[in-house]
Design a protein around this motif. Structure first.
Motif, PDB file in Angstrom:
ATOM      1  N   ARG A 116       0.469  -1.261  -0.065  1.00 56.69           N
ATOM      2  CA  ARG A 116      -0.186   0.035  -0.150  1.00 56.69           C
ATOM      3  C   ARG A 116       0.722   1.346  -0.095  1.00 56.69           C
ATOM      4  N   ARG A 140      -6.034  -4.074   7.144  1.00 54.86           N
ATOM      5  CA  ARG A 140      -6.777  -4.440   5.693  1.00 54.86           C
ATOM      6  C   ARG A 140      -6.261  -5.639   5.035  1.00 54.86           C
ATOM      7  N   ASP A 141      -4.807  -5.641   4.723  1.00 52.69           N
ATOM      8  CA  ASP A 141      -4.255  -6.265   3.828  1.00 52.69           C
ATOM      9  C   ASP A 141      -3.692  -7.814   4.428  1.00 52.69           C
ATOM     10  N   GLU A 146      -8.101  -8.544   7.864  1.00 57.24           N
ATOM     11  CA  GLU A 146      -9.356  -8.526   7.255  1.00 57.24           C
ATOM     12  C   GLU A 146      -9.248  -9.494   5.998  1.00 57.24           C
ATOM     13  N   ARG A 147      -8.270  -9.434   5.384  1.00 56.24           N
ATOM     14  CA  ARG A 147      -8.137 -10.380   4.036  1.00 56.24           C
ATOM     15  C   ARG A 147      -8.344 -11.819   4.705  1.00 56.24           C
ATOM     16  N   THR A 186      -2.619   0.098   8.286  1.00 54.70           N
ATOM     17  CA  THR A 186      -3.459  -0.403   7.102  1.00 54.70           C
ATOM     18  C   THR A 186      -3.057  -1.695   6.507  1.00 54.70           C
ATOM     19  N   HIS A 197     -11.214  -5.736  -3.360  1.00 53.50           N
ATOM     20  CA  HIS A 197     -12.180  -5.492  -2.139  1.00 53.50           C
ATOM     21  C   HIS A 197     -13.443  -6.162  -2.790  1.00 53.50           C
ATOM     22  N   GLU A 220      -7.174  -1.202  -6.617  1.00 49.81           N
ATOM     23  CA  GLU A 220      -7.476  -2.351  -5.268  1.00 49.81           C
ATOM     24  C   GLU A 220      -8.731  -2.920  -5.350  1.00 49.81           C
ATOM     25  N   GLU A 245     -11.398   1.589  -2.825  1.00 45.91           N
ATOM     26  CA  GLU A 245     -11.111   2.226  -1.669  1.00 45.91           C
ATOM     27  C   GLU A 245     -12.148   3.437  -1.569  1.00 45.91           C
TER      28      GLU A 245
END
Length: 441
Positions: free
Chosen positions: A33, A225-226, A229-230, A221, A99, A96, A64
């Motif tokens: 990112r 997120r990567d 959450e992934r 992040t 998502h 991105e 995003e």
């Protein structure tokens, strides 16, 4: 100010996108990112417009953005289909895209249903290694993006690099700011060592407090997120403990360029009391550590480099090394430590070799080790990296490993303080800053 005017070019990557323009493969830009992927897509859009492509032939979607929040596969497909112009080639840019659940189905459908040229970005390698390859094997080209090189760093901060000829014909590189004031290249490199090459730092003015806030945002992040959450999206439970993940990150960041086994990570965390003891188990299993390390590699936070037996001409399965994608992130995690400059220098050289298109491994020859074996097509170069070659013992150590290699490929020692002139027994001594500022071929 017009945002487009503020975009700094990333010529190395933009040239690759231009080279694949209007070809069938989907262009996939990957990288950590905030390394510049979104800006690269914007640069490519501007290139298309400058070459005569009309605005209505270009569709841009950044997943995003809240505009596309919670968009499903059907919504994604219908949005693009409704804006596509019959009998015109469309240029599709999806930032991105991972998502969107089942995004790979949608992108594949665009290839079949539309006359289009597709560009996507993603911040997790899992999208390519598993999902994407299943659907588009052989029909995509990956462009691996990294933070700024030192040469790009100089350009991003408004400095000008030029070459001058000295009184005795020697070539030397000079740097000046926009007002013509000269700067020492070493001074700028020390800043690069400290803050790294995340493009967004150019907007902070290299203020330490603001830089640390930006790097903290990138770190958080990536982790949340990567990775965390992934993992949830994949319906897997490989990485579930944020505290353990951070401890493994700190361990890898503190051991750049060291030979590491996965079991040693667990052992060290347990020995130093960094993991809680649970009954008889006092350390995370090797499988757990492997899962966490793999997640960090998939998020482009760390890169693993394998060892290569130069004599046996085979890769070794044990004791690889890990390098962090950006020295600024390491300094954010561990603080600024001058004693680590040699390891950070080695780290920087590794990524510079990747930028230049080399496949890189650590070389083992007998009991000795060569920092990097860099291979590209028919080219092979052996590299040693050290902060200074002025100490005789250091010179002997760095030269000895290269002397054991009996082939005729180039052998180079890169350092900030070369210890001998030009070459010794076929081994070149090169100032690492001169090497890093060479133009790419």
């Amino acid at each position: 100010m017009d945002h487009k005017r503020k975009l700094k070019s990333r010529d190395l990557y933009l040239a690759k996108l231009k080279g694949f323009q209007d070809t069938e493969p989907v262009k996939v830009v990957t990288g950590i990112r905030r390394c510049g992927k979104s800006s690269l897509l914007k640069l490519m859009v501007q290139h298309l417009k400058d070459s005569g492509i009309k605005d209505d032939q270009i569709i841009e979607m950044n997943f995003e953005s809240f505009d596309f929040h919670n968009m499903d596969a059907a919504g994604f497909y219908n949005y693009v289909k409704a804006r596509s112009i019959p009998n015109k080639r469309m240029y599709l840019f999806f930032d991105e895209v991972q998502h969107v659940t089942r995004w790979e189905d949608v992108v594949n459908a665009f290839r079949v249903d539309l006359d289009c040229d597709i560009y996507v970005t993603g911040s997790n390698a899992y999208m390519l290694s598993s999902e994407y390859s299943t659907y588009l094997s052989g029909r995509c080209v990956e462009i691996k993006m990294l933070p700024l090189s030192f040469r790009e760093f100089i350009d991003f901060y408004g400095f000008h690099l030029r070459e001058s000829t000295g009184a005795f014909g020697e070539k030397r590189k000079l740097v000046s700011d926009q007002d013509g004031n000269p700067y020492e290249i070493r001074e700028l490199f020390n800043i690069y060592l400290r803050y790294g090459g995340m493009p967004g730092l150019a907007e902070t003015g290299l203020n330490q407090e603001r830089a640390m806030i930006l790097l903290d945002g990138i770190y958080s992040t990536v982790v949340v997120r990567d990775i965390l959450e992934r993992e949830t999206l994949k319906n897997q439970t490989r990485v579930t403990d944020p505290a353990l993940l951070r401890k493994i990150i700190l361990f890898l960041a503190d051991n750049l360029g060291s030979r590491i086994s996965l079991s040693s990570i667990g052992n060290t965390l347990a020995d130093e009391g960094l993991v809680e003891k649970k009954g008889k188990r006092s350390k995370p299993s090797v499988i757990t550590v492997q899962n966490y390390v793999n997640a960090l590699i998939e998020a482009y936070f760390f890169y693993e480099i394998k060892r290569f037996d130069i004599r046996g001409k085979e890769y070794l399965r044990t004791l690889g090394k890990y390098y962090i994608v950006d020295p600024g992130l390491r300094n954010y995690l561990l603080g600024f430590r001058d004693r680590d400059r040699g390891h950070i220098l080695e780290n920087i050289v590794y990524f510079e070799l990747l930028r230049r298109g080399y496949d890189v491994s650590v070389g083992k020859i007998g009991t000795a080790e060569v920092d990097f074996v860099a291979v590209k097509a028919d080219e092979k170069i052996y590299f040693q990296v050290t902060e200074s070659m002025l100490d005789e013992k250091v010179r002997e150590r760095e030269i000895a490993a290269l002397q054991k290699i009996k082939d005729n490929y180039p052998k180079v020692i890169l350092s900030l303080e070369p210890g001998f002139d030009d070459s010794y027994e076929g081994i070149s001594s090169v100032h690492v800053l001169d090497w890093m500022l060479e133009p790419y071929h």
